[in-house]
Design a protein around this motif. Structure first.
Motif, mmCIF file in Angstrom:
data_model
loop_
_atom_site.group_PDB
_atom_site.id
_atom_site.type_symbol
_atom_site.label_atom_id
_atom_site.label_comp_id
_atom_site.label_asym_id
_atom_site.label_seq_id
_atom_site.Cartn_x
_atom_site.Cartn_y
_atom_site.Cartn_z
ATOM 1 N N GLY B 41 -39.328 -32.607 -20.275
ATOM 2 C CA GLY B 41 -38.497 -31.198 -18.974
ATOM 3 C C GLY B 41 -39.053 -30.350 -18.806
ATOM 4 N N SER B 45 -36.307 -25.991 -21.398
ATOM 5 C CA SER B 45 -35.508 -27.048 -20.581
ATOM 6 C C SER B 45 -34.498 -27.270 -22.155
ATOM 7 C CB SER B 45 -35.355 -28.425 -20.470
ATOM 8 O OG SER B 45 -36.414 -28.940 -21.211
ATOM 9 N N ALA B 213 -34.158 -37.302 -20.233
ATOM 10 C CA ALA B 213 -34.765 -35.666 -19.576
ATOM 11 C C ALA B 213 -33.663 -34.438 -19.401
ATOM 12 C CB ALA B 213 -34.504 -36.040 -17.379
ATOM 13 N N SER B 215 -32.921 -30.867 -18.434
ATOM 14 C CA SER B 215 -32.953 -28.966 -17.574
ATOM 15 C C SER B 215 -31.867 -28.292 -18.029
ATOM 16 C CB SER B 215 -32.722 -29.883 -16.757
ATOM 17 O OG SER B 215 -33.075 -28.867 -15.202
#
Lengths: 371, 241
Positions: B41, B45, B213, B215
């Motif tokens: 990320g 993040s 991941a 964000s």
């Protein structure tokens, strides 16, 4: 603890600065403490040296150095009090001392009766009680100041001829007016004291008698004077010099400041040492070190610095005191003083460490993730 | 989520207060199983916050954190410290070795903090990681790759089932980075540990069995890679392909 020692040894220059900082603090505390204690001792030295149980002084006399006249007949009254083994007199006052080479100096002339106890007296060689007429004694530390370079040496006291017979040790005056010891009749004559007056009466209490009871009886028979035990008079003189004079106040203030500055220097040093390793304490906490583990590391470092600093400070004090004794002859360091300073010194290191431990314990372990 | 070795559930973590408050993680849920998980990320993040939560170094504002199958959110600081000591190994970007200690002592310190010094295992781990002749060297006498291997040995001393690595190759050259990646990969695959790696290094993607991941504080993707792809990736790394 290995980590504590390694932390210190790894950064040897910082370690040396920390130890020297504490050594300086210890030196300051011992030196200023010595100055204060020596001042207190010197301010009551004559009183403490006698073996009198009770001192009779004019009302309100605060110390030995500033006497007021007492009626001479009080010595007979004191002698007549049950329980008094013997009563003796001391006369003292300031006098002008003049040596043949032109030295002029105000001195505190002390005239002592042989019965007064173990004060310096100008006795005939080979006798403990027969006085050498027209002879005086001086303290070794004042010989140069008084211009005395040989014994006997002809001098004048208040324009009367006399001679310095010998020098003694341990009676260095802190006033700037050296003590000069003479036989009682000679001192009376040099000082021009009226025969019906004296300065102090010293009473020795007979064995088996109660000092307090004898003191009460003396107070009853001599209501217009002060009757104090030797310890009371010594304490009174010390309190007077410390609290009522600028010199004593300055020494007391310097001693307190020395102690406080010592505390601050040592605390700051320990604190800085801990803060230097704050990141490592965060790592240890992240690895699972308990607060006690961190406390042990920090306290161990503080104690190592404290002990080494104390030893170096102690070793440094002795030569400096010897050096200073050239100008302050009454300065001495009591053997017990360093050991008195050691516990508060180490406690102070631990307290400083505890203050820094707070920072070490409160450090956020999550900061280990910051690059 | 209960029963998961390592997981967070509906976790929110914010920093600051009032108008200046920003959320590092927002209602995030993710679980980690045995093997190597790569967390990616952009900066900010929430990767480091996630790692701190999993390492019992941070408490969430709300939600639950599971370590070793046990919910740790409400545990005392002492209990969380014990979990860190017993169950989690850390590998940091900046190595975080104690500069006054030798390589061997740096590994042993993980036992010392638990009151159980284990010189024999520390030596064995350093040997296994190729540092057999460097026991007595201090961190400033070691290369970056060697420092990180010492840090991995330290993380493994108490034989934790969970390893958390924050950018473990970011401070290393290519070759050292590959060595460290291979070691962590081996720990995940051969020794069946749960290894969570936060990294921007794209090389990790090829052999992570799971990828998370993030964000803006949210989990935007959680993906498990088929076994065959991971074996291919590992073979490629090992033969330098």
């Amino acid at each position: 603890m290995r980590l504590a020692w390694n932390n210190l040894w790894h950064d040897r220059s910082r370690f040396a600065v920390a130890v020297l900082g504490i050594a300086f603090a210890v030196f300051l505390m011992i030196f200023q403490g010595s100055l204060l204690l020596s001042f207190l001792d010197a301010s009551s030295r004559v009183i403490q040296t006698t073996d009198a149980d009770l001192w009779i002084t004019a009302r309100g006399v605060s110390c030995f150095d500033f006497a007021s006249p007492l009626p001479n007949r009080f010595v007979e009254i004191a002698q007549g009090v049950p329980g008094v083994l013997r009563a003796s007199r001391i006369v003292s006052n300031f006098a002008r001392f003049h040596s043949p080479d032109g030295h002029n100096q105000f001195v505190l002339l002390i005239g002592v009766e042989p019965e007064a106890g173990p004060l310096p007296m100008p006795t005939v060689t080979g006798s403990a009680s027969v006085m050498e007429p027209d002879g005086v004694l001086i303290d070794r530390s004042h010989a140069q100041l008084l211009g005395v370079s040989r014994f006997p040496q002809e001098i004048e006291i208040n324009r009367r001829k006399s001679k310095v017979l010998a020098q003694v040790d341990g009676f260095s005056s802190f006033l700037g007016s050296p003590y000069v010891f003479a036989a009682y009749p000679d001192a009376m004559r040099y000082l021009g004291t009226a025969p019906e007056e004296t300065s102090f009466i010293l009473a020795r209490v007979a064995g088996g008698s109660n000092v307090a009871a004898v003191g009460d009886e003396l107070r009853r028979r001599l209501p217009d004077v002060d009757v104090l035990t030797r310890q009371q008079f010594a304490r009174k003189a010390q309190v007077y010099w410390i609290t009522q004079t600028g010199a004593g106040g300055a020494i007391l203030t310097a001693a307190i400041l020395g102690f406080v500055i010592g505390l601050v220097v040592a605390s700051q040093t320990i604190y800085a040492t801990t803060m230097e390793h704050l990141e490592e304490y965060a790592t240890l906490k992240a690895l699972g070190a308990s607060p006690w583990f961190v406390i042990r590391v920090v306290l161990s470092q503080a104690l190592v610095c404290g002990f080494l600093g104390f030893l170096i400070g102690l070793m440094g004090t002795s030569p400096v005191v010897e050096l200073v004794r050239g100008s302050i002859a009454w300065l001495t360091t009591p053997a017990w003083l360093p050991w008195l300073i050691l516990p508060p010194g180490l406690l102070m290191c631990c307290l400083a460490a505890l203050m820094s431990i707070r920072a070490a314990l409160r450090v956020e372990p999550a900061r280990v993730f910051r690059a | 989520m209960p029963g998961h070795l390592l997981a967070i559930q509906n976790v929110t973590v914010g920093y600051g207060s009032g108008g200046a408050r920003c959320l590092a993680l927002s209602d995030a849920t993710v679980s980690f199983s045995t093997g190597l998980t790569l967390v990616t990320g952009p900066s900010g993040s929430g990767k480091t916050t996630l790692l701190s939560l999993l390492g019992c170094l941070l408490r969430p504002d709300c939600g639950k954190v599971y370590v070793g199958g046990r919910e740790v959110t409400g545990l005392s600081e002492g209990q969380r410290t014990k979990i860190r000591r017993e169950s989690i190994g850390f590998v940091f970007q900046a190595f975080r070795l104690l500069r006054s200690l030798t390589a061997l002592e740096n590994v042993m310190i993980a036992g010392d903090v638990a009151g159980r010094s284990d010189s024999k295992r520390a030596r064995k781990l350093l040997d296994q990681l190729g540092l057999g002749g460097k026991f007595q060297l201090k961190p400033d006498q070691l290369s970056g790759g060697e420092k990180q291997r010492v840090a991995i040995a330290r993380a493994l001393l108490r034989d934790p089932r969970i390893l958390l690595a924050d950018e473990p190759t970011a401070s290393l050259d290519t070759r050292s980075g590959e060595q460290i990646a291979a070691i962590l990969q081996s720990l995940a695959n051969d020794e069946k540990r749960t290894v969570v790696v936060v990294s921007h290094d794209p090389r990790w993607e090829s052999f992570a069995h799971q990828r998370v991941a993030l964000s803006d504080g949210r989990v935007v993707r959680q993906q498990t890679k088929p076994l065959i792809e991971r074996i291919d990736a590992l073979v490629n790394v090992l033969i330098g392909g």
